[in-house]
Design a protein around this motif. Structure first.
Motif, PDB file in Angstrom:
ATOM      1  N   PRO A 278      39.157  46.073  17.875  1.00  0.00           N
ATOM      2  CA  PRO A 278      37.765  46.535  17.740  1.00  0.00           C
ATOM      3  C   PRO A 278      36.992  45.656  16.767  1.00  0.00           C
ATOM      4  O   PRO A 278      37.541  45.141  15.782  1.00  0.00           O
ATOM      5  CB  PRO A 278      37.915  47.958  17.202  1.00  0.00           C
ATOM      6  CG  PRO A 278      39.293  48.371  17.631  1.00  0.00           C
ATOM      7  CD  PRO A 278      40.117  47.126  17.542  1.00  0.00           C
ATOM      8  N   HIS A 279      35.714  45.495  17.032  1.00  0.00           N
ATOM      9  CA  HIS A 279      34.886  44.698  16.135  1.00  0.00           C
ATOM     10  C   HIS A 279      34.648  45.403  14.807  1.00  0.00           C
ATOM     11  O   HIS A 279      34.455  44.746  13.776  1.00  0.00           O
ATOM     12  CB  HIS A 279      33.547  44.386  16.818  1.00  0.00           C
ATOM     13  CG  HIS A 279      33.707  43.454  17.992  1.00  0.00           C
ATOM     14  ND1 HIS A 279      32.801  43.403  19.020  1.00  0.00           N
ATOM     15  CD2 HIS A 279      34.667  42.535  18.303  1.00  0.00           C
ATOM     16  CE1 HIS A 279      33.194  42.497  19.913  1.00  0.00           C
ATOM     17  NE2 HIS A 279      34.346  41.966  19.482  1.00  0.00           N
ATOM     18  N   ASN A 280      34.636  46.735  14.838  1.00  0.00           N
ATOM     19  CA  ASN A 280      34.502  47.523  13.594  1.00  0.00           C
ATOM     20  C   ASN A 280      35.794  48.276  13.370  1.00  0.00           C
ATOM     21  O   ASN A 280      36.254  49.018  14.249  1.00  0.00           O
ATOM     22  CB  ASN A 280      33.331  48.507  13.688  1.00  0.00           C
ATOM     23  CG  ASN A 280      31.989  47.802  13.828  1.00  0.00           C
ATOM     24  OD1 ASN A 280      31.694  46.861  13.095  1.00  0.00           O
ATOM     25  ND2 ASN A 280      31.172  48.269  14.777  1.00  0.00           N
ATOM     26  N   SER A 281      36.338  48.070  12.217  1.00  0.00           N
ATOM     27  CA  SER A 281      37.605  48.754  11.951  1.00  0.00           C
ATOM     28  C   SER A 281      37.424  50.265  11.882  1.00  0.00           C
ATOM     29  O   SER A 281      38.323  51.036  12.225  1.00  0.00           O
ATOM     30  CB  SER A 281      38.212  48.247  10.636  1.00  0.00           C
ATOM     31  OG  SER A 281      37.302  48.455   9.553  1.00  0.00           O
ATOM     32  N   LEU A 295      25.414  57.986  23.080  1.00  0.00           N
ATOM     33  CA  LEU A 295      26.016  57.207  21.995  1.00  0.00           C
ATOM     34  C   LEU A 295      26.055  55.732  22.383  1.00  0.00           C
ATOM     35  O   LEU A 295      26.209  55.383  23.562  1.00  0.00           O
ATOM     36  CB  LEU A 295      27.438  57.686  21.700  1.00  0.00           C
ATOM     37  CG  LEU A 295      27.577  59.089  21.114  1.00  0.00           C
ATOM     38  CD1 LEU A 295      29.063  59.496  21.074  1.00  0.00           C
ATOM     39  CD2 LEU A 295      26.987  59.153  19.710  1.00  0.00           C
ATOM     40  N   SER A 296      25.909  54.848  21.421  1.00  0.00           N
ATOM     41  CA  SER A 296      26.050  53.406  21.652  1.00  0.00           C
ATOM     42  C   SER A 296      27.533  53.039  21.665  1.00  0.00           C
ATOM     43  O   SER A 296      28.278  53.373  20.725  1.00  0.00           O
ATOM     44  CB  SER A 296      25.319  52.623  20.556  1.00  0.00           C
ATOM     45  OG  SER A 296      23.939  52.875  20.578  1.00  0.00           O
ATOM     46  N   ALA A 297      27.940  52.382  22.742  1.00  0.00           N
ATOM     47  CA  ALA A 297      29.374  52.059  22.896  1.00  0.00           C
ATOM     48  C   ALA A 297      29.788  50.947  21.933  1.00  0.00           C
ATOM     49  O   ALA A 297      29.126  49.905  21.838  1.00  0.00           O
ATOM     50  CB  ALA A 297      29.678  51.641  24.317  1.00  0.00           C
ATOM     51  N   PRO A 298      30.864  51.137  21.203  1.00  0.00           N
ATOM     52  CA  PRO A 298      31.398  50.075  20.337  1.00  0.00           C
ATOM     53  C   PRO A 298      32.103  48.998  21.188  1.00  0.00           C
ATOM     54  O   PRO A 298      32.359  49.180  22.377  1.00  0.00           O
ATOM     55  CB  PRO A 298      32.382  50.822  19.447  1.00  0.00           C
ATOM     56  CG  PRO A 298      32.836  51.964  20.277  1.00  0.00           C
ATOM     57  CD  PRO A 298      31.670  52.369  21.132  1.00  0.00           C
ATOM     58  N   THR A 299      32.409  47.869  20.614  1.00  0.00           N
ATOM     59  CA  THR A 299      33.041  46.765  21.357  1.00  0.00           C
ATOM     60  C   THR A 299      34.294  46.283  20.644  1.00  0.00           C
ATOM     61  O   THR A 299      34.527  46.588  19.470  1.00  0.00           O
ATOM     62  CB  THR A 299      32.062  45.596  21.519  1.00  0.00           C
ATOM     63  OG1 THR A 299      31.632  45.167  20.222  1.00  0.00           O
ATOM     64  CG2 THR A 299      30.857  45.999  22.361  1.00  0.00           C
ATOM     65  N   ALA A 300      35.056  45.487  21.406  1.00  0.00           N
ATOM     66  CA  ALA A 300      36.289  44.906  20.874  1.00  0.00           C
ATOM     67  C   ALA A 300      36.522  43.548  21.550  1.00  0.00           C
ATOM     68  O   ALA A 300      35.887  43.207  22.555  1.00  0.00           O
ATOM     69  CB  ALA A 300      37.475  45.832  21.121  1.00  0.00           C
ATOM     70  N   THR A 301      37.427  42.780  21.016  1.00  0.00           N
ATOM     71  CA  THR A 301      37.807  41.476  21.585  1.00  0.00           C
ATOM     72  C   THR A 301      39.280  41.492  21.958  1.00  0.00           C
ATOM     73  O   THR A 301      40.127  41.935  21.170  1.00  0.00           O
ATOM     74  CB  THR A 301      37.538  40.336  20.586  1.00  0.00           C
ATOM     75  OG1 THR A 301      36.124  40.273  20.305  1.00  0.00           O
ATOM     76  CG2 THR A 301      37.992  39.013  21.166  1.00  0.00           C
ATOM     77  N   ASP A 302      39.570  40.982  23.181  1.00  0.00           N
ATOM     78  CA  ASP A 302      40.952  40.912  23.651  1.00  0.00           C
ATOM     79  C   ASP A 302      41.345  39.447  23.867  1.00  0.00           C
ATOM     80  O   ASP A 302      40.525  38.634  24.311  1.00  0.00           O
ATOM     81  CB  ASP A 302      41.115  41.694  24.949  1.00  0.00           C
ATOM     82  CG  ASP A 302      42.554  41.720  25.414  1.00  0.00           C
ATOM     83  OD1 ASP A 302      43.365  42.426  24.787  1.00  0.00           O
ATOM     84  OD2 ASP A 302      42.879  41.011  26.391  1.00  0.00           O
TER      85      ASP A 302
END
Length: 375
Positions: A278-281, A295-302
């Protein structure tokens, strides 16, 4: 047609032709003796003849010389006569005129030369087989040579043709020739040597390693094998780059160019075992009055899928009208899923006016009563 020598006087030599074949010739010797000679007829001329087929001699026949003197005869005094097998070269044949049974010569003779020419071809015989088969890079070629039989002794066979190289498969023709001093050339004899490669290449690694990757695999190390011709690099018709998760097999072939092909398999495994990050821990708390509509969806990097947008747990239903905790899912599509929770805290909006319903009892409140504006 005859040659007559008179030994009684070495200074006298008579070589005439007598018209009537028999004639008396008189002369005075030192002792003034009289002596008579007869004509020798049919004395052969010099002969030249070839050797008999396949032999080193020639069987020679000729008309025998004769004498017309009564009770005289022509006697062979040399080694070879009519009907004999004459050797190669020049042989002098001599018949002597003899006047009695005791072999008393008259001094007259018939001599001629028989020349036998060498026309017999040398014959070559191989030592060993006329054909042989060798295994490339394993066997060695040993030249066994050949022997020759000819009227002329001491001849040596000349070996020519191909040079046998057991490192290179192929058909080699070795030739054998000889010519004697009489320019008789033997029929050429050949030996056929076949160098064949029936041995498969040997892979340098008995078992090829499994190549693993999480997102993709590109094969850069080509397997090799050892063979008679040297090092062989494998070839394949399969892909060398794989980008989807799964297990693959590459079939490698080692071809020595001589019909011998060895194969080897190599396994490729792409297995994504790393979860998205996740971009935000920690996701921020959502504080909102009355109800949450979205709600605004959080993001992540794979590592493999790249940018991933979080997806709410299906149990979440909008609007959210109570304090709660929602769960976001990050799925990379390869079975790696990570979740994050986000708190929802609803607050009431304050208002300056409104209607308080109900009743109070006891003491009056010490503070103002707040009245919510939420429906």
């Amino acid at each position: 047609p005859y040659n007559r020598s008179f030994n009684s006087n070495p200074l006298l030599h008579l070589d005439d032709y007598f018209e009537e074949n028999v004639e008396q010739v008189f002369f005075n010797s030192n002792e003034e003796n009289l002596k008579s000679f007869a004509n020798i007829t049919d004395c052969p001329s010099d002969l030249t003849i070839n050797t008999d087929v396949g032999l080193c001699t020639a069987n020679v026949t000729f008309i025998l010389p004769e004498t017309d003197l009564p009770s005289h005869s022509m006697v062979l005094i040399s080694t070879y006569g009519s009907g004999d097998d004459f050797p190669i070269g020049v042989t002098t044949v001599t018949y002597q005129e003899q006047q009695d049974a005791l072999g008393t010569g008259t001094g007259a003779s018939c001599s001629f030369k028989v020349t036998v020419q060498d026309t017999t071809l040398p014959v070559i015989t191989l030592t060993g087989s006329a054909t042989s088969t060798l295994e490339a890079c394993t066997d060695t070629y040993t030249e066994l040579g050949a022997t020759v039989v000819d009227c002329e002794p001491g001849l040596s066979v000349t070996i020519g043709g191909d040079t046998v190289n057991t490192a290179i498969p192929g058909v080699y023709i070795v030739t054998y020739n000889v010519t004697d001093t009489a320019t008789n050339a033997a029929t050429e004899v050949t030996r056929i040597v076949t160098v064949q490669d029936t041995t498969l290449p040997v892979p340098d690694l008995a078992n090829l390693p499994i190549i693993r990757g999480e997102c993709s695999v590109t094969v850069v190390s080509i397997p090799t094998a050892s063979d008679c011709i040297g090092t062989i690099a494998a070839t394949t018709g399969d892909a060398l780059t794989y980008t989807s998760e799964g297990t693959y097999t590459i079939s490698w072939a080692f071809n020595d160019g001589n019909g011998q092909i060895e194969t080897q398999q190599q396994t490729i495994i792409i297995d994504d075992v790393t979860a998205p990050v996740p971009h935000n821990s920690t996701l921020p708390e959502v504080r909102q009055a009355c109800a949450v509509q979205s709600l605004s969806a959080p993001t992540a990097t794979d590592a493999c899928a790249g940018f991933i947008t979080g997806v709410l747990d299906p149990s979440v239903i909008f609007p959210i009208s109570t304090d709660t905790t929602v769960t976001w899912n990050y799925n990379d599509g390869n079975g790696n899923i990570i979740t994050q929770n986000q708190s929802i805290n609803l607050i009431a909006s304050s208002t300056d006016s409104g209607t308080l319903t109900g009743s109070t009892s006891g003491e009056a409140p010490s503070e103002n009563i707040k009245i919510s504006a939420c429906p």
